[in-house]
Design a protein around this motif. Sequence first.
Motif, short mmCIF file in Angstrom:
data_model
loop_
_atom_site.label_atom_id
_atom_site.label_comp_id
_atom_site.label_asym_id
_atom_site.label_seq_id
_atom_site.Cartn_x
_atom_site.Cartn_y
_atom_site.Cartn_z
N PRO A 247 0.88 -1.33 -0.12
CA PRO A 247 0.46 0.19 0.36
C PRO A 247 0.70 1.43 0.04
O PRO A 247 0.20 2.33 -0.27
N SER A 253 -0.02 0.89 -6.05
CA SER A 253 -1.48 0.44 -4.75
C SER A 253 -2.70 0.91 -5.32
O SER A 253 -3.00 0.70 -5.37
N TYR A 255 -4.58 -0.38 -7.29
CA TYR A 255 -4.90 -1.63 -7.32
C TYR A 255 -6.27 -2.09 -6.35
O TYR A 255 -6.66 -2.59 -6.29
N VAL A 256 -5.12 -2.12 -4.88
CA VAL A 256 -6.09 -2.02 -3.72
C VAL A 256 -7.62 -1.29 -3.93
O VAL A 256 -8.37 -2.14 -3.95
N ASP A 260 -11.03 -2.89 -4.29
CA ASP A 260 -12.35 -2.48 -3.80
C ASP A 260 -13.55 -2.43 -3.80
O ASP A 260 -14.46 -2.19 -2.71
N LEU A 306 -5.32 -10.48 -5.53
CA LEU A 306 -4.42 -10.14 -5.42
C LEU A 306 -4.09 -9.69 -3.67
O LEU A 306 -4.80 -10.64 -2.36
N VAL A 308 -1.41 -8.42 -0.33
CA VAL A 308 -1.09 -7.13 -0.11
C VAL A 308 -0.26 -6.84 1.17
O VAL A 308 -1.32 -7.31 1.97
N ARG A 310 0.82 -5.94 4.32
CA ARG A 310 1.04 -5.13 4.80
C ARG A 310 1.86 -4.78 6.11
O ARG A 310 1.26 -3.89 6.87
N GLU A 333 -2.75 -9.79 3.02
CA GLU A 333 -3.89 -9.60 3.40
C GLU A 333 -4.19 -10.08 1.87
O GLU A 333 -4.11 -9.69 0.34
#
Length: 339
Positions: A247, A253, A255-256, A260, A306, A308, A310, A333
Motif C-alpha cells: 500500500p 497501490s 490496485y487495492v 475494493d 490480490l 497486499v 500490510r 492480506e
Amino acid sequence: MPSQKDLFEVSGPTYLTRVDWNRPDHRRSVMASLVQGVYVLERDRQRNRQGDESRAPLWWRFFRFEMQQVLVDDADNSIFGAVYKFLDATNAASAPHYVVAFRGTIMKKASAPRDVTLNLHLVRNVLDGTSRFRAAMKTVYDVLESAAAARQHDRVWLAGHSLGSAISTLVAKNKAREGVVLTTFLFNAPFPEAQAIWDVQWLNRGIRVANSFVTAGVATVLRAGGDGGYDPFAMLARWVPNVFVHPEDLISSGYVGYFDHRKEMENIGLGAVGRLATRYSVKDLLLGIGRAGGCESLHLFPSAVLTVNRGPSRDFRMAHGIQQWWKPDLVLECNAYYY
C-alpha cells in the motif's frame, strides 16, 4: 564488492530448501526469485561479472531450474527477461515446466535510458508497439509451441516486476484472448491511473460512486454501437493473475482501491456500473477514439488474486522492491476478485 542484494546466499530465500508447489507462499517466493535472477543477470552484464564471478545462476539453480534463453533488448543490448525450465517438473504435478520472467527498471547508465522510455510508453498505453514487447511476445509463443509439443502447454508461467509486470500483463492478455490462460505473477505492477480516483482512504463513497457513473457514461457514449457485441474485456475473465502490491508503493497501490471499489459497488447494488467503470480509464477512452482495437488500459483487468503486504516499509524502494516477496514473515492480506 558486489551488492548484497545480488548474492543469493545473503539476500535470497535460502530457507526454502524444499518447495511445495501447492503452497502459495512457496510459489510466490520462487517466482520472485526467478525475476530477481533476471535483474542480477543484467547487473552481471553491466559489471562484466562472468564465470565464477557471476551472481545470477544461484537464483534459479537453487530451485532446480535451468536457464533456457536470455532475452536481450535490441535497442541497448540489455537483458530484460529469461526463460527457465524446471528440472523436476515430472515429479511435481502442480509445478511449472517453464517460467518466462521479466525484470523492471534498472536505473544505471547502461539500461536507464531505454527502461525510462519504455515506462513512458507504458503510461501512454502504447507499450505494445515497442520492440521489447514484441520480443517478449514471440518468446512466449515459442515456449508455448515447444511446451505443446510435449503436452505441457498448460504449465507455462509468466512472472514480472514493475515494468516487467506490465510486459507480462500485456503478453497474458493477448494469449487469454486467444483462449490460452497463463498462470501469471505480477509483482508491483504499475497502476498509472490518478490515485485520487481509487484511494479508498480519503475519498468518500459519494465521490467514488459519482466518478464511476461519469466513467461508465463516457464509455457508453463513446463506444455505443462500436463493437458489435464484441467484449474484449470480458474475454479476459478466465485469466486470474496473482497481483502483489504494497500500500505504500505509489506505483502499484492503486490496485487495492481499484478492486475494493468494484466490490463496494456490488455491495450497494451498483455492480453493473462498477464493472463498466473499472474496465475503462476516461483518459484512455478519450485518447482511444479512432484507435484500432479500442482503448482499454493495460493496467485494468477483470479478475485477480490480490495479495497486499500490510507490513511496515522503511521507504518507497522497499515498498516497491522485489526483495520483499520472498520474505518468510510477511503480513499479507489476500483476496480473490472475479468479474
